[in-house]
Design an enzyme around this catalytic site. Structure first.
Site, PDB file in Angstrom:
ATOM      1  N   ASP A  92       0.860  -1.178   0.000  1.00  0.00           N
ATOM      2  CA  ASP A  92       0.000   0.000   0.000  1.00  0.00           C
ATOM      3  C   ASP A  92       0.903   1.236   0.000  1.00  0.00           C
ATOM      4  OD1 ASP A  92      -2.271   1.537   0.142  1.00  0.00           O
ATOM      5  OD2 ASP A  92      -2.483   1.368   2.306  1.00  0.00           O
ATOM      6  N   ASP A 144      -4.130  -2.306   5.466  1.00  0.00           N
ATOM      7  CA  ASP A 144      -4.583  -1.872   6.789  1.00  0.00           C
ATOM      8  C   ASP A 144      -6.097  -1.779   6.895  1.00  0.00           C
ATOM      9  OD1 ASP A 144      -5.004   0.251   5.136  1.00  0.00           O
ATOM     10  OD2 ASP A 144      -3.842   1.709   6.282  1.00  0.00           O
ATOM     11  N   ASP A 184      -8.606  -4.641   2.442  1.00  0.00           N
ATOM     12  CA  ASP A 184      -7.367  -5.375   2.177  1.00  0.00           C
ATOM     13  C   ASP A 184      -7.413  -6.824   2.670  1.00  0.00           C
ATOM     14  OD1 ASP A 184      -6.002  -3.121   1.086  1.00  0.00           O
ATOM     15  OD2 ASP A 184      -5.712  -2.359   3.116  1.00  0.00           O
ATOM     16  N   ASN A 208      17.290 -39.472  19.272  1.00  0.00           N
ATOM     17  CA  ASN A 208      16.467 -38.635  18.401  1.00  0.00           C
ATOM     18  C   ASN A 208      15.737 -37.527  19.149  1.00  0.00           C
ATOM     19  OD1 ASN A 208      17.266 -40.273  16.327  1.00  0.00           O
ATOM     20  ND2 ASN A 208      15.223 -40.870  15.664  1.00  0.00           N
TER      21      ASN A 208
END
Length: 872
Positions: free
Chosen positions: A323, A618, A622, A711
């Site tokens: 933006d 924002d 969006d 492991n």
């Protein structure tokens, strides 16, 4: 499209009138259209999310191994495996549930009540009961409850930033708009969720609930795809392939053992041991922890990670769709230039020089500052909160920065009367007492002001306007406009006395003062950030709700828009076919006046090209694109809806922070890869030792509990420590990695096999040495050597090119700490009460331990020597 219809056409189509709907009609319409509220799809229940985590092939193999061991009475081993799998599943579900907040935040924006006209009477009703055709009354401070066509407007200004991305209030009117325009230019319509900041209006509701612009966004948000990160995709693919090979290998081992006449149960347990040795049980947890460490690192750089995988995705980002307002710019209108016609002196081009109030300035200069301060309704609270239109706030700050306190100016020169701004006049005037005179100050659109001026201030003199003066002003206005600056003209006029009441006709025969030019300027650090992104092979694309001219000017200034690039509006983008967009995509650097659908299309277009796409935003508008993007980046000052749809939130709303976060992301990916290589090198060493034992007819060199110990215990801390390595040299000078890049590239496979074979060979040697005394001692020495080799391998795994002697043992204190802790944990297996659990006979003594340690040190030195051989 209601913005193209007249008020009468709109009312007729909706079968309503200025007296509103009748209660009966409204009731029928409510039944037809439903409540005016957003709806969402059913969420996946938590129990189902939990079960879905068990789909992983490696998890399935471990579950089968654990169940078999439990059936055969090996309870301890099976419980450990179950505990690790359950922990990973719980972590996965928690992360998924935290990401499900977008639509909930969107629903919170709903307006609780609204003032409407029903049956010809003004009433207040719940907003959910509003239907198309209702007549709604709006006043300053109200939120718009549903979309609609303006019927009557008295200087109505509405903030629609949540939908358009632009913070400046939009002045609404009731006139018909004939041409096709973007959402931000539909100025005779109001939209659900936007806020009234000035004036009042009456409008007729045209759309409610999911049919509103807000509803469309909610629908896009629900249907936007949540993307897996490149690492997740590759780990999933690798897990499936690894699972198949592990099953084949275990079956082969089982077959060989049975053919050799081995006991069925023991042969099966041997095959299970192979599966346990091959699967890195802690891999998922280690990746999660390393990502979490990256999250903390980014938080220090003002980037808050909401979804852990986003850390890694940043590292492979190749396109940032950003933006403009607030991210690339300061989100603060600022006067950056002025112009007054004066051949001798000029106020132009000396912006932000501090001017002492006592300094002698011309009447023309002082009147421009007076006009900025007095013909202005904005204010600044004691707490520093700005109140008013952003343009007027900019003028207020301009006066202050020139060394004049706007509050003091207003106290000395009180306002007596005013003519508020009107969209038709494009002017605002105030009447102020200035010293012993009563003066009118007028500001507005330059072309309108020019046409109303008969005189002009030149220095301290008032002269009659001539073609030379007007042409100079018009030229400057055009120059400012070509730079995408917003220009206001100021004029003045003396009036008779304090009782003067201005009318529109009085805004004539004015004296021209000068021009102010303003813009929302780029952040200073953005220039370097855009350049660094280019050097890193990342393309920056500006997507904004602002006008194309302004967007292109800003983009050119900061280096996003270059020669040969294209700038498109949302309408121009809509006119492109998919083939045309794909052809031109890499040359389009600016998109202006875009819709939420446009944003999603842009993101998908880049994703179709195989690019990893980041999107900033924002506003509510969006949110769908943020969810669709490979990594959605919300703004700290943005709406909760945008934040909830994001993977990452910028605390400072700064584009430069994204570029810094990319560096962290690249480092995190490299470190995760180091951890994975470390784990598989050690596992390969164990498998090689087991395969040798099978085909050489030797006893299994390890018990299942020994393999689980290696492991889960001695591997975890070193692998996490490798995830804390510092960035490698030139990490931001390389292009983004291909998202199709295999985790195990040729180099990675070579390092894993080299280290794995070295570890396997020294482990085989240890078993053979021990077997000269007994089979039990052979198993103990193999366990000790494999454990110590895998622990010391941590030093070699820190880099694929530099040795630990070049890096320095203290340069990563976490690695040194992990090695020391793991050695301490291994020493616990030698304690008298632990020896039985880990099958360590009394015959395993200090000498045997030193032999195992010597073999482990040798393996590490050989790994480091292989780097030097490759380098030379």
């Amino acid at each position: 499209m209601f913005y193209k219809k007249s008020i009468d056409e709109t009312l007729n189509q909706l079968k309503t009138s200025l007296d509103g709907l009748s209660s009966d009609t409204a009731k029928d319409l409510l039944t037809k259209h439903g409540y005016n509220e957003l709806k969402e799809k059913d969420k996946t229940p938590t129990w189902k999310l939990f079960l879905e985590t068990f789909k992983d092939p490696l998890v399935i193999i471990l579950l089968i191994a654990a169940l078999v061991q439990a059936f055969l009475g090996e309870g301890t081993e099976s419980l450990i495996i179950f505990a690790v799998i359950t922990l990973n599943s719980v972590l996965s579900v928690v992360q998924t549930k935290k990401a499900e907040g977008s639509l909930e935040s969107l629903k919170k924006l709903s307006v609780p009540n609204a003032k409407i006209i029903r049956d010809g009477i003004k009433v207040t009703i719940p907003s959910r009961d509003i239907v198309p055709g209702d007549i709604v009354i709006l006043e300053a401070g109200d939120y718009v409850p549903a979309d609609g066509r303006v019927i009557e407007s008295q200087n109505l200004k509405v903030v629609e930033g949540m939908l358009t991305g632009e913070a400046e209030p939009v002045l609404k009117h009731e006139d018909v708009i004939n041409e096709e325009v973007a959402l931000g230019d539909q100025k005779n319509l109001v939209f659900s969720g936007s806020m009234v900041v000035y004036g009042r209006a009456v409008y007729v509701v045209t759309k409610t609930a999911m049919d509103t612009e807000m509803g469309k966004i909610a629908n896009l948000l629900e249907n936007a795809e949540s993307k897996q990160t490149p690492l997740q995709v590759k780990l999933d693919e690798f897990s499936k392939k690894l699972g198949i090979w592990i099953v084949i290998l275990a079956a082969l081992i089982f077959g060989v053992e049975v053919i050799r006449g081995g006991d069925l149960v023991n042969s099966f347990m041997f095959a299970i041991a192979i599966a346990v040795a091959a699967i890195p049980e802690a891999l998922s947890s280690i990746v999660t922890i390393v990502l979490a460490v990256g999250t903390n690192s980014m938080a220090k750089k003002q980037a808050i990670i909401r979804k852990l995988p986003a850390v890694e995705t940043l590292g492979s980002t190749s396109v940032i769709c950003t933006d403009k307002t607030g991210t690339l710019t300061q989100n603060k209108m600022t006067v950056v230039d002025t112009y007054i016609y004066n051949p001798k002196t000029a106020l132009a081009n000396n912006e932000y020089e501090e001017v002492a109030a006592a300094k002698a300035i011309s009447l023309q200069e002082s009147y421009l500052i007076l006009g900025c301060s007095l013909c202005n309704d904005s204010d600044l609270t004691n707490e520093g909160i700005e109140i008013g239109d952003p343009t007027e706030v900019a003028l207020m700050h301009y006066a202050n920065k020139k060394g004049f306190d706007y509050k003091e100016i207003r106290e000395i020169n009180p306002r007596l009367n005013e003519l508020p701004f009107d969209s038709d006049r494009k002017l605002m005037s105030t009447i102020n007492k200035v010293e012993d005179e009563v003066v009118m100050f007028t500001k507005g659109a330059p072309d309108v002001i020019f046409s109303r001026c008969k005189y002009a201030l030149v220095g301290d003199e008032v002269v009659k306007v001539n073609d030379e003066i007007i042409n100079e002003y018009k030229k400057m206005n055009e120059d400012f406009s070509n730079k995408a600056l917003r220009v206001l003209a100021f004029a003045t006029k003396k009036v008779k006395d304090e009782s003067f009441v201005p009318s529109i006709e009085d805004e004539d025969n004015l004296t021209l003062i000068g021009l102010t030019a303003m813009i929302d300027p780029p952040r200073e650090e953005v220039y370097e950030a855009v350049e660094n992104a280019k050097k890193s092979g990342i393309k920056t694309v500006m997507i904004t709700g602002d006008h194309k001219t302004t967007a292109k000017a800003i983009a050119t200034d900061i280096g996003i828009f270059e020669e040969g690039d294209m700038a498109l509006t949302g309408s121009e983008l809509d006119a492109l076919s998919e083939e045309e967009l794909d052809k031109n995509l890499e040359h389009i650097s600016v998109y202006a006046r875009v819709s939420p659908e446009n944003k999603i299309r842009i993101v998908k277009a880049w994703q179709n090209k195989g690019k990893v796409c980041a999107m900033t935003g924002d506003g509510v508008n969006d949110a769908p694109a943020l969810k669709q993007a490979d990594i959605g980046i919300g703004m700290g000052s943005g709406t909760e809806v945008a934040k909830d749809a994001s993977d990452m939130v910028l605390v400072d709303d700064n584009f430069a922070t994204i570029v810094k976060a990319v560096e962290v992301g690249r480092t995190v990916y490299t470190n995760i890869k180091k951890s994975i290589m470390y784990l598989f090198s050690g596992n390969l060493g164990g498998i090689i030792a087991i395969l040798f034992a099978v085909f050489a007819g030797l006893p299994n060199p390890f018990t299942t509990i020994q393999l689980l110990f290696i492991n889960l215990v001695t591997d975890s801390l070193p692998a996490i420590a490798l995830g804390l390595e510092k960035p490698e040299k030139g990490v931001m000078k390389n292009p983004p990695r291909d998202k199709d890049e295999n985790i195990f590239s040729k180099d990675a496979i070579r390092f894993v096999t080299t280290r794995g074979f070295i570890i396997g060979l020294v482990t085989i040697a240890a078993q053979l040495i021990g077997m000269k005394h007994s089979a039990e001692l052979g198993v103990s020495m193999a366990f000790a050597t494999l454990t110590l080799s895998r622990i010391l391998q941590t030093f070699a795994a820190r880099s694929n090119s530099e040795t630990v002697f070049e890096l320095g043992f203290k340069s990563n204190k976490y690695v040194l700490g992990a090695v020391i802790v793991c050695l301490g944990m291994f020493s616990l297996t030698l304690l008298p009460f632990m020896r039985e659990v880990f099958t360590m006979p009394d015959s395993f003594n200090f000498t045997n331990l030193m032999i195992s340690l010597g073999l482990a040190v040798t393996s590490t030195l050989l790994m480091e020597a292989s780097k030097l051989i490759k380098r030379n």
